[in-house]
Design a protein around this motif. Structure first.
Motif, PDB file in Angstrom:
ATOM      1  N   GLY A  78      78.515 -12.027 104.446  1.00 20.91           N
ATOM      2  CA  GLY A  78      78.743 -10.876 103.583  1.00 20.91           C
ATOM      3  C   GLY A  78      78.420  -9.564 104.279  1.00 20.91           C
ATOM      4  N   ALA A  79      78.895  -8.454 103.687  1.00 25.53           N
ATOM      5  CA  ALA A  79      78.590  -7.097 104.165  1.00 25.53           C
ATOM      6  C   ALA A  79      78.904  -6.919 105.637  1.00 25.53           C
ATOM      7  CB  ALA A  79      77.132  -6.748 103.874  1.00 25.53           C
ATOM      8  N   GLU A  80      80.000  -7.529 106.098  1.00 34.66           N
ATOM      9  CA  GLU A  80      80.388  -7.363 107.505  1.00 34.66           C
ATOM     10  C   GLU A  80      80.916  -5.952 107.743  1.00 34.66           C
ATOM     11  OE1 GLU A  80      84.163  -8.431 105.436  1.00 34.66           O
ATOM     12  OE2 GLU A  80      82.049  -8.989 105.280  1.00 34.66           O
ATOM     13  N   ASP A  81      80.730  -5.474 108.961  1.00 35.86           N
ATOM     14  CA  ASP A  81      81.183  -4.135 109.346  1.00 35.86           C
ATOM     15  C   ASP A  81      82.699  -4.046 109.234  1.00 35.86           C
ATOM     16  OD1 ASP A  81      81.559  -1.631 110.507  1.00 35.86           O
ATOM     17  OD2 ASP A  81      81.376  -2.403 112.553  1.00 35.86           O
ATOM     18  N   LYS A  82      83.163  -3.051 108.468  1.00 34.81           N
ATOM     19  CA  LYS A  82      84.601  -2.832 108.309  1.00 34.81           C
ATOM     20  C   LYS A  82      85.015  -1.438 108.751  1.00 34.81           C
ATOM     21  CE  LYS A  82      84.261  -4.244 103.926  1.00 34.81           C
ATOM     22  NZ  LYS A  82      83.030  -5.072 103.942  1.00 34.81           N
ATOM     23  N   GLU A  83      84.063  -0.655 109.292  1.00 27.28           N
ATOM     24  CA  GLU A  83      84.364   0.728 109.650  1.00 27.28           C
ATOM     25  C   GLU A  83      84.070   1.065 111.106  1.00 27.28           C
ATOM     26  OE1 GLU A  83      82.196   3.148 106.947  1.00 27.28           O
ATOM     27  OE2 GLU A  83      83.363   2.536 105.187  1.00 27.28           O
ATOM     28  N   GLY A  84      83.123   0.360 111.736  1.00 22.59           N
ATOM     29  CA  GLY A  84      82.755   0.658 113.120  1.00 22.59           C
ATOM     30  C   GLY A  84      83.517  -0.221 114.097  1.00 22.59           C
ATOM     31  N   ASP A  85      82.755  -0.945 114.935  1.00 18.18           N
ATOM     32  CA  ASP A  85      83.384  -1.831 115.915  1.00 18.18           C
ATOM     33  C   ASP A  85      84.008  -3.068 115.274  1.00 18.18           C
ATOM     34  OD1 ASP A  85      82.695  -0.153 117.967  1.00 18.18           O
ATOM     35  OD2 ASP A  85      80.848  -1.217 118.474  1.00 18.18           O
ATOM     36  N   CYS A  86      83.569  -3.405 114.058  1.00 18.38           N
ATOM     37  CA  CYS A  86      84.128  -4.557 113.329  1.00 18.38           C
ATOM     38  C   CYS A  86      84.111  -5.822 114.191  1.00 18.38           C
ATOM     39  CB  CYS A  86      85.552  -4.268 112.869  1.00 18.38           C
ATOM     40  SG  CYS A  86      85.756  -2.805 111.859  1.00 18.38           S
ATOM     41  N   LYS A  87      82.966  -6.109 114.798  1.00 17.84           N
ATOM     42  CA  LYS A  87      82.910  -7.194 115.782  1.00 17.84           C
ATOM     43  C   LYS A  87      83.303  -8.552 115.202  1.00 17.84           C
ATOM     44  CE  LYS A  87      79.530  -4.984 118.811  1.00 17.84           C
ATOM     45  NZ  LYS A  87      78.178  -5.050 119.426  1.00 17.84           N
ATOM     46  N   ILE A  88      82.850  -8.841 113.990  1.00 11.67           N
ATOM     47  CA  ILE A  88      83.171 -10.149 113.405  1.00 11.67           C
ATOM     48  C   ILE A  88      84.648 -10.226 113.028  1.00 11.67           C
ATOM     49  CG2 ILE A  88      82.747 -11.691 111.461  1.00 11.67           C
ATOM     50  CD1 ILE A  88      79.857 -10.705 111.469  1.00 11.67           C
ATOM     51  N   LEU A  89      85.161  -9.205 112.353  1.00  7.92           N
ATOM     52  CA  LEU A  89      86.570  -9.210 111.971  1.00  7.92           C
ATOM     53  C   LEU A  89      87.463  -9.145 113.204  1.00  7.92           C
ATOM     54  CD1 LEU A  89      86.432  -6.851 108.857  1.00  7.92           C
ATOM     55  CD2 LEU A  89      86.338  -9.352 108.935  1.00  7.92           C
ATOM     56  N   ARG A  90      87.009  -8.450 114.234  1.00  9.14           N
ATOM     57  CA  ARG A  90      87.745  -8.400 115.491  1.00  9.14           C
ATOM     58  C   ARG A  90      87.848  -9.798 116.112  1.00  9.14           C
ATOM     59  NH1 ARG A  90      88.669  -4.070 118.842  1.00  9.14           N
ATOM     60  NH2 ARG A  90      87.314  -2.801 117.495  1.00  9.14           N
ATOM     61  N   GLU A  91      86.722 -10.543 116.073  1.00  7.38           N
ATOM     62  CA  GLU A  91      86.714 -11.887 116.630  1.00  7.38           C
ATOM     63  C   GLU A  91      87.636 -12.813 115.834  1.00  7.38           C
ATOM     64  OE1 GLU A  91      85.551 -14.728 119.495  1.00  7.38           O
ATOM     65  OE2 GLU A  91      85.408 -12.533 119.419  1.00  7.38           O
ATOM     66  N   PHE A  92      87.659 -12.636 114.513  1.00  6.64           N
ATOM     67  CA  PHE A  92      88.564 -13.425 113.678  1.00  6.64           C
ATOM     68  C   PHE A  92      90.013 -13.176 114.075  1.00  6.64           C
ATOM     69  CE2 PHE A  92      91.228 -13.010 109.744  1.00  6.64           C
ATOM     70  CZ  PHE A  92      91.506 -14.358 109.595  1.00  6.64           C
ATOM     71  N   VAL A  93      90.398 -11.912 114.218  1.00  4.94           N
ATOM     72  CA  VAL A  93      91.771 -11.582 114.608  1.00  4.94           C
ATOM     73  C   VAL A  93      92.091 -12.163 115.981  1.00  4.94           C
ATOM     74  CG1 VAL A  93      93.366  -9.712 115.174  1.00  4.94           C
ATOM     75  CG2 VAL A  93      91.878  -9.508 113.172  1.00  4.94           C
ATOM     76  N   ARG A  94      91.151 -12.027 116.918  1.00  7.05           N
ATOM     77  CA  ARG A  94      91.374 -12.557 118.261  1.00  7.05           C
ATOM     78  C   ARG A  94      91.646 -14.060 118.219  1.00  7.05           C
ATOM     79  NH1 ARG A  94      87.254 -10.544 120.450  1.00  7.05           N
ATOM     80  NH2 ARG A  94      88.269  -8.861 121.588  1.00  7.05           N
ATOM     81  N   ARG A  95      90.824 -14.791 117.463  1.00  6.15           N
ATOM     82  CA  ARG A  95      90.984 -16.242 117.396  1.00  6.15           C
ATOM     83  C   ARG A  95      92.207 -16.657 116.591  1.00  6.15           C
ATOM     84  NH1 ARG A  95      85.609 -19.328 118.462  1.00  6.15           N
ATOM     85  NH2 ARG A  95      84.341 -17.709 119.429  1.00  6.15           N
ATOM     86  N   ALA A  96      92.679 -15.774 115.734  1.00  7.89           N
ATOM     87  CA  ALA A  96      93.869 -16.064 114.931  1.00  7.89           C
ATOM     88  C   ALA A  96      95.161 -15.707 115.651  1.00  7.89           C
ATOM     89  CB  ALA A  96      93.799 -15.320 113.598  1.00  7.89           C
ATOM     90  N   GLY A  97      95.057 -15.249 116.903  1.00 10.20           N
ATOM     91  CA  GLY A  97      96.274 -14.957 117.657  1.00 10.20           C
ATOM     92  C   GLY A  97      96.346 -13.586 118.269  1.00 10.20           C
ATOM     93  N   GLY A  98      95.312 -12.762 118.069  1.00 14.97           N
ATOM     94  CA  GLY A  98      95.299 -11.437 118.682  1.00 14.97           C
ATOM     95  C   GLY A  98      96.433 -10.569 118.180  1.00 14.97           C
TER      96      GLY A  98
END
Length: 292
Positions: free
Chosen positions: A38-58
């Motif tokens: 929960g409460a993952e960063d959605k405004e800065g580097d978004c490291k977790i969401l960035r990693e999700f996108v990368r693993r989902a195909g970039g």
């Protein structure tokens, strides 16, 4: 679930090894899970969401955002559309199943069929199962997961991942059998219990109560802006907080079969691991993986 049923299940979880799933590793053919506290960063580097996108195909990622858990699907969906588009995903679509009949919408099914990654937002985890469990969309999600897509969830979207989930319960309390209310989850990560917003809301007692009610040996408490990434037999910790792993496979004593409703729970010889970013956990061997 009555107290007697809770006690019978709890006793089985500690005393009947044949009913406990020894290995909770994902089949090698399946995709990965990104389970966020929960409460993952959605405004800065978004490291977790960035990693999700990368693993989902970039840059070729095709993301579907599931807003079923939230009462503000338009606002929440738009937030994640903006984040995933900014991170470079090829396409981002929102599938909102506010009502159970929406789970059979051909447009939603087509979006899931074409997706490389599916993301469940936060909100109320009970809404996810009420609207999706045992529907055509549920079957499609599990089939696509077995084919290799990435499934992620945050907060309520994390809580729903096991086959039995914590629906609600007290925080900042000692473990008792009435602390956590359990119900069926979506069953992407079976044989475990998961809790979220973990350190921030003091939920160790709640997690222990949930484990005692189920025929499982492993529980994972995930801090905010922190994720566990499940890939086959290995779990990786990602983010700014830590995860708490509770392993009750080697208990020497529990009083679960003697308790009245509001009496405190005893668990002797439970194992606790605290794992920050970069550490991991082997789901077959049930051992931490130290950061190199």
């Amino acid at each position: 679930m009555t107290l007697q049923e809770v006690q019978e299940v709890g006793t089985a979880s500690q005393n009947n090894e044949s009913e406990v799933q020894d290995s909770v590793a994902l089949p090698e053919t399946h995709g990965q899970l990104v389970i966020i506290g929960g409460a993952e960063d959605k405004e800065g580097d978004c490291k977790i969401l960035r990693e999700f996108v990368r693993r989902a195909g970039g840059l070729q990622a095709r993301i579907v955002v599931m807003t079923v858990a939230t009462g503000l699907p338009g606002e929440v969906g738009e937030t994640y559309i903006n984040v995933f588009q900014r991170l470079g995903a090829d396409s981002v679509k929102v599938v909102d199943t506010a009502k159970r009949e929406n789970a059979d919408d051909p447009k939603g099914l087509e979006a899931i069929q074409d997706a490389t990654g599916v993301f469940f937002t936060g909100g109320n985890q009970a809404r996810i199962t009420e609207c999706l469990k045992d529907t055509e969309l549920d079957s499609l999600l599990h089939r696509r997961f077995s084919e290799g897509i990435i499934i992620a969830g945050t907060s309520a979207g994390a809580a729903m991942m096991p086959d039995m989930m914590i629906v609600e319960g007290e925080s900042e309390t000692n473990p008792r059998m009435d602390v956590a209310e359990m119900d069926r989850g979506m069953g992407f990560f079976t044989g475990v219990v998961i809790d979220q917003h973990f350190a921030q809301r003091g939920r160790l007692g709640r997690l222990l109560s949930a484990i005692a009610q189920q025929p499982v040996n492993l529980g994972f408490g995930i801090d905010e802006n922190t994720a566990i990434i499940i890939n086959g037999k290995e779990l990786e910790v990602f983010g700014e907080g830590a995860i708490t792993v509770v392993d009750v496979a080697n208990l020497t004593h529990t009083n679960v079969d003697k308790l009245l409703k509001d009496e405190p729970l005893a668990l002797c010889n439970a194992t606790l691991h605290i794992l920050p970013h970069g550490y991991g956990f082997n789901l077959e061997k049930r051992t931490p993986i130290e950061r190199k």
